[in-house]
Scaffold this motif. Structure first.
Motif, PDB file in Angstrom:
ATOM      1  N   SER A  36       0.800  -1.215   0.000  1.00  0.00           N
ATOM      2  CA  SER A  36       0.000   0.000   0.000  1.00  0.00           C
ATOM      3  C   SER A  36       0.836   1.269   0.000  1.00  0.00           C
ATOM      4  O   SER A  36       0.298   2.345  -0.218  1.00  0.00           O
ATOM      5  CB  SER A  36      -0.924   0.009   1.221  1.00  0.00           C
ATOM      6  OG  SER A  36      -0.150  -0.037   2.400  1.00  0.00           O
ATOM      7  N   TYR A  37       2.145   1.156   0.227  1.00  0.00           N
ATOM      8  CA  TYR A  37       3.000   2.330   0.159  1.00  0.00           C
ATOM      9  C   TYR A  37       4.441   1.904  -0.106  1.00  0.00           C
ATOM     10  O   TYR A  37       4.827   0.755   0.078  1.00  0.00           O
ATOM     11  CB  TYR A  37       2.925   3.150   1.452  1.00  0.00           C
ATOM     12  CG  TYR A  37       3.628   2.480   2.611  1.00  0.00           C
ATOM     13  CD1 TYR A  37       4.986   2.697   2.852  1.00  0.00           C
ATOM     14  CD2 TYR A  37       2.958   1.602   3.449  1.00  0.00           C
ATOM     15  CE1 TYR A  37       5.649   2.057   3.892  1.00  0.00           C
ATOM     16  CE2 TYR A  37       3.611   0.964   4.481  1.00  0.00           C
ATOM     17  CZ  TYR A  37       4.943   1.198   4.702  1.00  0.00           C
ATOM     18  OH  TYR A  37       5.599   0.554   5.718  1.00  0.00           O
ATOM     19  N   PHE A  38       5.229   2.870  -0.547  1.00  0.00           N
ATOM     20  CA  PHE A  38       6.650   2.676  -0.788  1.00  0.00           C
ATOM     21  C   PHE A  38       7.306   3.989  -0.399  1.00  0.00           C
ATOM     22  O   PHE A  38       6.967   5.031  -0.943  1.00  0.00           O
ATOM     23  CB  PHE A  38       6.892   2.366  -2.274  1.00  0.00           C
ATOM     24  CG  PHE A  38       8.325   2.109  -2.617  1.00  0.00           C
ATOM     25  CD1 PHE A  38       8.844   0.828  -2.539  1.00  0.00           C
ATOM     26  CD2 PHE A  38       9.152   3.149  -3.009  1.00  0.00           C
ATOM     27  CE1 PHE A  38      10.170   0.593  -2.868  1.00  0.00           C
ATOM     28  CE2 PHE A  38      10.471   2.913  -3.335  1.00  0.00           C
ATOM     29  CZ  PHE A  38      10.985   1.634  -3.260  1.00  0.00           C
ATOM     30  N   THR A  39       8.201   3.967   0.591  1.00  0.00           N
ATOM     31  CA  THR A  39       8.804   5.219   1.052  1.00  0.00           C
ATOM     32  C   THR A  39      10.308   5.206   0.882  1.00  0.00           C
ATOM     33  O   THR A  39      10.953   4.159   0.982  1.00  0.00           O
ATOM     34  CB  THR A  39       8.486   5.507   2.536  1.00  0.00           C
ATOM     35  OG1 THR A  39       9.042   4.474   3.343  1.00  0.00           O
ATOM     36  CG2 THR A  39       7.000   5.593   2.784  1.00  0.00           C
ATOM     37  N   VAL A  40      10.854   6.390   0.655  1.00  0.00           N
ATOM     38  CA  VAL A  40      12.292   6.615   0.582  1.00  0.00           C
ATOM     39  C   VAL A  40      12.575   7.809   1.482  1.00  0.00           C
ATOM     40  O   VAL A  40      11.934   8.852   1.363  1.00  0.00           O
ATOM     41  CB  VAL A  40      12.754   6.910  -0.860  1.00  0.00           C
ATOM     42  CG1 VAL A  40      14.241   7.204  -0.900  1.00  0.00           C
ATOM     43  CG2 VAL A  40      12.402   5.760  -1.786  1.00  0.00           C
ATOM     44  N   ALA A  41      13.535   7.642   2.409  1.00  0.00           N
ATOM     45  CA  ALA A  41      13.889   8.711   3.337  1.00  0.00           C
ATOM     46  C   ALA A  41      15.405   8.789   3.486  1.00  0.00           C
ATOM     47  O   ALA A  41      16.111   7.806   3.249  1.00  0.00           O
ATOM     48  CB  ALA A  41      13.248   8.465   4.704  1.00  0.00           C
ATOM     49  N   LEU A  42      15.899   9.952   3.885  1.00  0.00           N
ATOM     50  CA  LEU A  42      17.323  10.122   4.159  1.00  0.00           C
ATOM     51  C   LEU A  42      17.668   9.475   5.490  1.00  0.00           C
ATOM     52  O   LEU A  42      16.781   9.082   6.253  1.00  0.00           O
ATOM     53  CB  LEU A  42      17.681  11.604   4.182  1.00  0.00           C
ATOM     54  CG  LEU A  42      17.450  12.368   2.869  1.00  0.00           C
ATOM     55  CD1 LEU A  42      17.786  13.849   3.062  1.00  0.00           C
ATOM     56  CD2 LEU A  42      18.256  11.765   1.739  1.00  0.00           C
ATOM     57  N   LEU A  43      18.961   9.385   5.800  1.00  0.00           N
ATOM     58  CA  LEU A  43      19.395   8.753   7.047  1.00  0.00           C
ATOM     59  C   LEU A  43      18.857   9.466   8.282  1.00  0.00           C
ATOM     60  O   LEU A  43      18.604   8.841   9.301  1.00  0.00           O
ATOM     61  CB  LEU A  43      20.926   8.717   7.117  1.00  0.00           C
ATOM     62  CG  LEU A  43      21.603   7.708   6.200  1.00  0.00           C
ATOM     63  CD1 LEU A  43      23.115   7.836   6.307  1.00  0.00           C
ATOM     64  CD2 LEU A  43      21.167   6.304   6.521  1.00  0.00           C
ATOM     65  N   ASP A  44      18.662  10.787   8.191  1.00  0.00           N
ATOM     66  CA  ASP A  44      18.145  11.525   9.343  1.00  0.00           C
ATOM     67  C   ASP A  44      16.631  11.415   9.478  1.00  0.00           C
ATOM     68  O   ASP A  44      16.033  12.011  10.370  1.00  0.00           O
ATOM     69  CB  ASP A  44      18.576  12.987   9.283  1.00  0.00           C
ATOM     70  CG  ASP A  44      18.006  13.734   8.075  1.00  0.00           C
ATOM     71  OD1 ASP A  44      17.207  13.145   7.311  1.00  0.00           O
ATOM     72  OD2 ASP A  44      18.367  14.916   7.893  1.00  0.00           O
ATOM     73  N   GLY A  45      15.996  10.655   8.591  1.00  0.00           N
ATOM     74  CA  GLY A  45      14.551  10.443   8.650  1.00  0.00           C
ATOM     75  C   GLY A  45      13.756  11.395   7.783  1.00  0.00           C
ATOM     76  O   GLY A  45      12.541  11.254   7.664  1.00  0.00           O
ATOM     77  N   ALA A  46      14.404  12.393   7.173  1.00  0.00           N
ATOM     78  CA  ALA A  46      13.687  13.335   6.311  1.00  0.00           C
ATOM     79  C   ALA A  46      13.139  12.594   5.091  1.00  0.00           C
ATOM     80  O   ALA A  46      13.896  11.929   4.377  1.00  0.00           O
ATOM     81  CB  ALA A  46      14.614  14.461   5.869  1.00  0.00           C
ATOM     82  N   PRO A  47      11.828  12.704   4.848  1.00  0.00           N
ATOM     83  CA  PRO A  47      11.242  11.963   3.732  1.00  0.00           C
ATOM     84  C   PRO A  47      11.670  12.541   2.381  1.00  0.00           C
ATOM     85  O   PRO A  47      11.750  13.748   2.211  1.00  0.00           O
ATOM     86  CB  PRO A  47       9.743  12.125   3.943  1.00  0.00           C
ATOM     87  CG  PRO A  47       9.589  13.334   4.785  1.00  0.00           C
ATOM     88  CD  PRO A  47      10.839  13.467   5.591  1.00  0.00           C
ATOM     89  N   VAL A  48      11.952  11.654   1.441  1.00  0.00           N
ATOM     90  CA  VAL A  48      12.255  12.045   0.065  1.00  0.00           C
ATOM     91  C   VAL A  48      11.019  11.808  -0.786  1.00  0.00           C
ATOM     92  O   VAL A  48      10.619  12.651  -1.574  1.00  0.00           O
ATOM     93  CB  VAL A  48      13.452  11.239  -0.488  1.00  0.00           C
ATOM     94  CG1 VAL A  48      13.671  11.538  -1.965  1.00  0.00           C
ATOM     95  CG2 VAL A  48      14.706  11.511   0.310  1.00  0.00           C
ATOM     96  N   ALA A  49      10.397  10.641  -0.621  1.00  0.00           N
ATOM     97  CA  ALA A  49       9.195  10.296  -1.383  1.00  0.00           C
ATOM     98  C   ALA A  49       8.369   9.283  -0.612  1.00  0.00           C
ATOM     99  O   ALA A  49       8.907   8.354  -0.012  1.00  0.00           O
ATOM    100  CB  ALA A  49       9.574   9.718  -2.733  1.00  0.00           C
TER     101      ALA A  49
END
Length: 156
Positions: free
Chosen positions: A2-15
């Motif tokens: 239902s979802y696919f997430t990409v985030a930086l190491l600090d937790g900031a969401p990219v997509a």
């Protein structure tokens, strides 16, 4: 899924992609909870915007030295890029299990010509990297390093 997430190491969401099926990968070869690379294939009318959203964190395949991260005796991975890219955390649900891993996304193919959803395609390869692994930039400086057990935070 239902979802696919990409985030930086600090937790900031990219997509955060989903729940619409046109935003989710149509094929995932491999599992994030394993050490082998995972192939991700997006084929839809949203492939162009997904490629644009992920451009700053993905590494073009021609810019990744040695074609893949090198593995040290300690179990850490080291990758060198000649252009952009970041170490990211990828997460999605597979067979009712929430899977997540930290590593690099390599852009293998980006065919996003004009037309319908079957014309637009984005293929990525995700290389999982363990705690203490690093990504080096064009000047040999560290772009990202996954925290290990001795510092605050968790890398995997």
């Amino acid at each position: 899924m239902s979802y696919f997430t990409v985030a930086l190491l600090d937790g900031a969401p990219v997509a955060t992609l989903g729940p619409a099926s046109r935003e989710l990968p149509i094929a995932i070869e491999g599992r994030l909870d394993e050490t082998a690379p995972v192939r991700l294939l997006f084929r839809s009318s949203r492939a162009r915007s997904i490629a644009t959203t992920l451009r700053g964190v993905t590494i073009p395949s021609s810019d990744l030295d040695n074609g893949a991260p090198s593995l040290a005796y300690s179990g850490r991975s080291f990758a060198q890029t000649r252009s952009s890219g970041r170490i990211v955390r990828v997460a999605y649900i597979d067979d009712d299990d929430e899977l997540s891993a930290t590593g690099i996304l390599v852009r293998l193919r980006n065919a996003v010509g004009p037309g319908g959803p079957l014309v637009q395609e984005l293929e990525l390869l995700f290389y999982p990297m363990s705690a203490g692994s690093a990504l080096y930039g064009p000047a040999g400086s560290v772009v990202d390093r996954i925290p290990d057990g001795t510092s605050s935070g968790s890398g995997s």
